[in-house]
Structures are given as structure tokens and as C-alpha cells.
Design an enzyme around this catalytic site. Structure first.
Site, short mmCIF file in Angstrom:
data_model
loop_
_atom_site.label_atom_id
_atom_site.label_comp_id
_atom_site.label_asym_id
_atom_site.label_seq_id
_atom_site.Cartn_x
_atom_site.Cartn_y
_atom_site.Cartn_z
CG ASP A 14 76.44 -52.34 49.26
OD1 ASP A 14 75.22 -52.16 49.28
OD2 ASP A 14 77.21 -51.68 48.52
CG ASP A 45 74.96 -53.07 45.37
OD1 ASP A 45 73.85 -53.06 45.94
OD2 ASP A 45 75.83 -52.21 45.57
CD GLU A 46 72.14 -53.75 49.87
OE1 GLU A 46 71.90 -53.75 51.10
OE2 GLU A 46 72.30 -52.72 49.20
N1 DCP Z 1 71.13 -47.30 42.01
C1 DCP Z 1 70.32 -46.54 41.20
N2 DCP Z 1 69.62 -45.46 41.70
C2 DCP Z 1 69.74 -45.12 43.01
C3 DCP Z 1 70.56 -45.89 43.86
C4 DCP Z 1 71.26 -46.99 43.33
O1 DCP Z 1 70.23 -46.84 40.00
N3 DCP Z 1 69.08 -44.05 43.47
C5 DCP Z 1 71.87 -48.46 41.44
C6 DCP Z 1 73.26 -48.05 41.02
C7 DCP Z 1 74.16 -48.59 42.07
C8 DCP Z 1 73.41 -49.81 42.57
O2 DCP Z 1 72.03 -49.50 42.40
O3 DCP Z 1 75.46 -48.90 41.58
C9 DCP Z 1 73.70 -50.13 44.01
O4 DCP Z 1 73.30 -49.07 44.86
P1 DCP Z 1 74.10 -48.63 46.13
O5 DCP Z 1 73.20 -47.77 46.93
O6 DCP Z 1 74.70 -49.81 46.81
O7 DCP Z 1 75.25 -47.65 45.58
P2 DCP Z 1 76.63 -47.95 44.88
O8 DCP Z 1 76.96 -49.40 44.85
O9 DCP Z 1 76.65 -47.29 43.55
O10 DCP Z 1 77.65 -47.16 45.81
P3 DCP Z 1 78.26 -47.53 47.23
O11 DCP Z 1 79.74 -47.66 47.02
O12 DCP Z 1 77.95 -46.35 48.09
O13 DCP Z 1 77.61 -48.79 47.69
CA CA Z 2 76.82 -50.70 46.73
CA CA Z 3 73.55 -51.53 47.81
#
Ligand code: DCP
Ligand code: CA
Ligand code: CA
Length: 360
Positions: free
Chosen positions: A9, A109-110
Site C-alpha cells: 500500500d 494504491d494497493e
Molecule cells: N482516498 C480518497 N478518499 C478516501 C480515502 C482515500 O480519495 N476517503 C484516496 C486518496 C488516497 C488514496 O485514495 O491517497 C489511497 O487511500 P489510502 O486509504 O491508502 O490512504 P493514503 O494512501 O492517503 O494514506 P496511508 O498512508 O494511510 O495509506
Molecule cells: Ca495508502
Molecule cells: Ca490504500
């Protein structure tokens, strides 16, 4: 069926891409926003970097709240750029999928990667793959990510979330129950807020409490199927196959070459059965592809991947062969090493009925 599964991720994905594209944002709170357009500040936060999270700014909160929390800081607020994130996601997942035998694209992203064969079921080798993936993704895309490795998708996913950002967690089969026991039940993917509250009412807050619960009682509350799944999950049991969930977005095959080589013809010969296999699956599923690509792993276990987009979606096996040959030749030219493993994939699959895949 014993397996080793890796889950990857990307850390604070959209915000990290923005930091890379505009280095002057680094060190500042970065908030990526989905503006609704109704008024200048209406909409929700898509994600934020860790500098912003320190102030309580996270995915899903209203932009107005984020502005409030970050008042007085040098925070930057940016609109989402989905195409850019998609493009980078594809590049990262190309690297990931080159390192194992089965890949499942789980979200932008995963992804999950089955590495049972690639590691010969050895967890030290699995850790090595995790480290190499992180290094390659950092070198090529300047992105950090978190990786979890375990006996199935469930354990791998939880493991990747336990150390963030930039984590690498390996959970050995013998350690799995102990690893899960103290966690809140909400850490199990699939147990949402609602089921969590329900379990709490039954006096079950942790995974170990769930494991010791009366299966009859759980089945009564959640139904036989979900109940059984819950009890299994509490024990770290998950039989689901990598790549089996939903419709796959790509078809790929990889295999180890008879001997390390730089000979294009030898590689193409070894790819013959893999290409036929992919072509069969294409016909069975009645999909066409508009991206074909190859992957090579060299004697130092470094991975290379290249792909090419074609103008019109096709089912043509000859097209795969032609593109693969050209791309393998490119990689061989760019490297001085012998190659150990080689693979082929097709992606951007479209059902012949006209349905589109996620990336479109
Ligand atoms: N995303 C979004 N709305 C949400 C959750 C996520 O638009 N409610 C988008 C933005 C994130 C991407 O999806 O960058 C990936 O979600 P993740 O839950 O993996 O969160 P992040 O990558 O941002 O943070 P982390 O470092 O906790 O994985
Ligand atoms: Ca992420
Ligand atoms: Ca994710």
C-alpha cells in the site's frame, strides 16, 4: 494450500505524488481536496500528508474543517488529479506484479502479490522481495510504501497497515495468532463500524475475544456464512486466492527460465506456452486488451518492466508476441546482466460487450 502473500500500500498516496511533482510543498501540510464546486471551500479531503495529519486532517473530513485545523500554518490545499495518480499507480503496480506469480490490483494504491513460487515458501526470501519492491518503487517513483507479508491475503493486508509509513512487516505462520490476538476486531478488513459495534455489544472487542467466542452465537448474530468467515479470520485463516476477487484487470504469467540468459530467442521460446495460456484466457473471458507488457528479473533479482499501448483493443495472440519480442529486446539492450525470470501480461481489459475497466 500453503501460500505466501505480499500486500503493498503506497503511503499517503495522492499527497505524496503532489509532493514529488512540486518539491516546494515538502515539509508543509499538504491537503488533497475533492472540491464539490458549490462554493470555494465546499467538498471533502481526499487525503493529506503526515504533516497535515498531525493536526487531525484526514480523508473524508470537510475541507472547511481542514482549513480551520490548519489555520496559521503554511498548508497547501490542492485539487485531486486522478489521471496523474492513475498513471503512477500503473507504473508502481507493474513493478509489483513482476516479482511474483499472481497479482491482484486491489485499489489505486494497493495490490496483493502471491510469492509462493517466487520464494520457494521461504519467508527470508519473501522479506527480500518486499525490500526490493520498496527500493525499486522509491528509486523509480520516489514513493514510499508499506508492505505486509503473511500466510494469506488477510494477514498480509493487516501486516502492511501495522507499520506506516514506510513499513515492512513479515508475519510468520507460527506467529500469526499471536500477532492478531491483541488487535481490535475493526482491524480485520471487512469488519466495518457497524459489525464492530455489534460485536462490542456481545462483549467482543479484540481478535482473541472473537476467537474464543461461541461459534453458534456468532453464526446466530451474523448468519452462518459471515459468522464462519469471522471466526476463521480471528484465527488468521483466509482461503481466498490472489487475483480471484471480482474481475481481474490484467492477465499475467511469469516463469523461471531454464538457465540465466540474455538471448532473445531463448526467452521468446520460453514465453511461448505462457502467451498461449494468456490468449486462451482472453478468449474464455471474451475480453480484449489494449496494453501488452513484459517483465524480466535479472540474476541480481532486479526487476524490469515495459509495456506498450495499442491503438485498438484486440484479442490477437500474434500482437502479444510481437510486442513482447520488441520490449524484451529493449530491456536486454538496456541491461548488462543475465535474466532469470520472464513474464508477459496484457491489461486494460475490456469486455467485448463494451464494458470498461477501472483505468478508463
Ligand atoms: N482516498 C480518497 N478518499 C478516501 C480515502 C482515500 O480519495 N476517503 C484516496 C486518496 C488516497 C488514496 O485514495 O491517497 C489511497 O487511500 P489510502 O486509504 O491508502 O490512504 P493514503 O494512501 O492517503 O494514506 P496511508 O498512508 O494511510 O495509506
Ligand atoms: Ca495508502
Ligand atoms: Ca490504500
Amino acid at each position: 494450500m500453503e501460500r505466501i502473500v505480499l500486500h503493498l500500500d503506497i503511503d499517503y498516496f495522492f499527497a505524496q505524488v503532489e509532493e514529488n511533482d512540486r518539491p516546494e510543498y515538502r515539509g508543509k501540510p499538504v491537503v488533497v481536496c475533492v472540491y464539490s464546486g458549490r462554493s470555494a471551500e465546499s467538498g471533502v479531503v481526499s487525503t493529506s500528508n503526515y504533516d497535515a495529519r498531525k493536526y487531525g486532517v484526514r480523508s473524508g473530513i470537510p475541507i472547511k474543517n481542514a482549513i480551520e485545523k490548519l489555520r496559521g500554518t503554511n498548508a497547501v490545499f490542492l485539487p485531486v488529479r486522478h489521471e496523474r495518480y492513475s498513471e503512477i499507480s500503473q507504473g508502481v503496480m507493474e513493478i509489483v506484479s513482476a516479482h511474483g506469480e499472481k497479482f491482484e490490483y486491489a485499489s489505486i494504491d494497493e495490490g496483493y502479490l502471491e510469492i509462493s513460487q517466487a520464494t520457494g515458501m521461504d519467508y527470508d526470501a519473501a522479506r527480500g522481495i518486499g525490500e526490493r519492491l520498496k527500493n525499486e518503487i522509491l528509486a523509480k517513483f520516489h514513493l514510499t510504501c508499506s508492505v505486509g507479508i503473511g500466510q494469506n491475503k488477510l494477514v498480509a493486508k493487516i501486516a502492511s497497515e501495522i507499520v506506516k509509513p514506510n513499513g515492512l512487516t513479515v508475519v510468520l505462520p507460527a506467529e500469526t495468532e499471536e500477532f492478531l490476538a491483541p488487535m481490535g476486531v475493526g482491524k480485520i478488513p471487512g469488519i466495518g463500524a457497524k459489525s464492530g459495534q455489534y460485536l462490542e455489544k456481545m462483549g467482543i472487542r479484540t481478535v482473541s475475544e472473537l476467537r474464543r467466542a461461541d461459534p453458534g452465537m456468532i453464526a446466530e448474530a451474523f448468519g452462518k456464512r459471515t459468522g464462519g468467515w469471522l471466526i476463521n479470520a480471528s484465527k488468521g485463516i483466509d482461503e481466498s486466492e490472489v487475483g480471484a476477487e471480482g474481475e481481474q484487470k490484467q492477465i499475467s504469467r511469469i516463469s523461471t527460465l531454464k538457465q540465466d540468459t540474455r538471448d532473445l530467442q531463448a526467452i521468446m521460446e520460453a514465453m511461448g506456452p505462457l502467451i498461449s495460456d494468456i490468449a486462451n484466457e482472453i478468449r474464455e473471458r471474451n475480453v480484449s486488451f489494449s496494453i501488452a507488457g513484459v517483465a524480466l528479473i535479472d540474476e541480481n533479482l532486479k526487476g524490469y518492466a515495459k509495456s506498450r499501448t495499442i491503438a485498438h483493443p484486440t484479442q490477437d495472440e500474434g500482437e502479444i508476441r510481437k510486442i513482447a519480442e520488441a520490449l524484451f529486446a529493449d530491456i536486454i539492450r538496456e541491461s548488462r546482466f543475465q535474466f532469470r525470470r520472464a513474464g508477459i501480461k496484457v491489461e486494460r481489459l475490456e469486455s467485448r460487450k463494451g464494458q470498461k475497466t477501472l483505468f478508463e
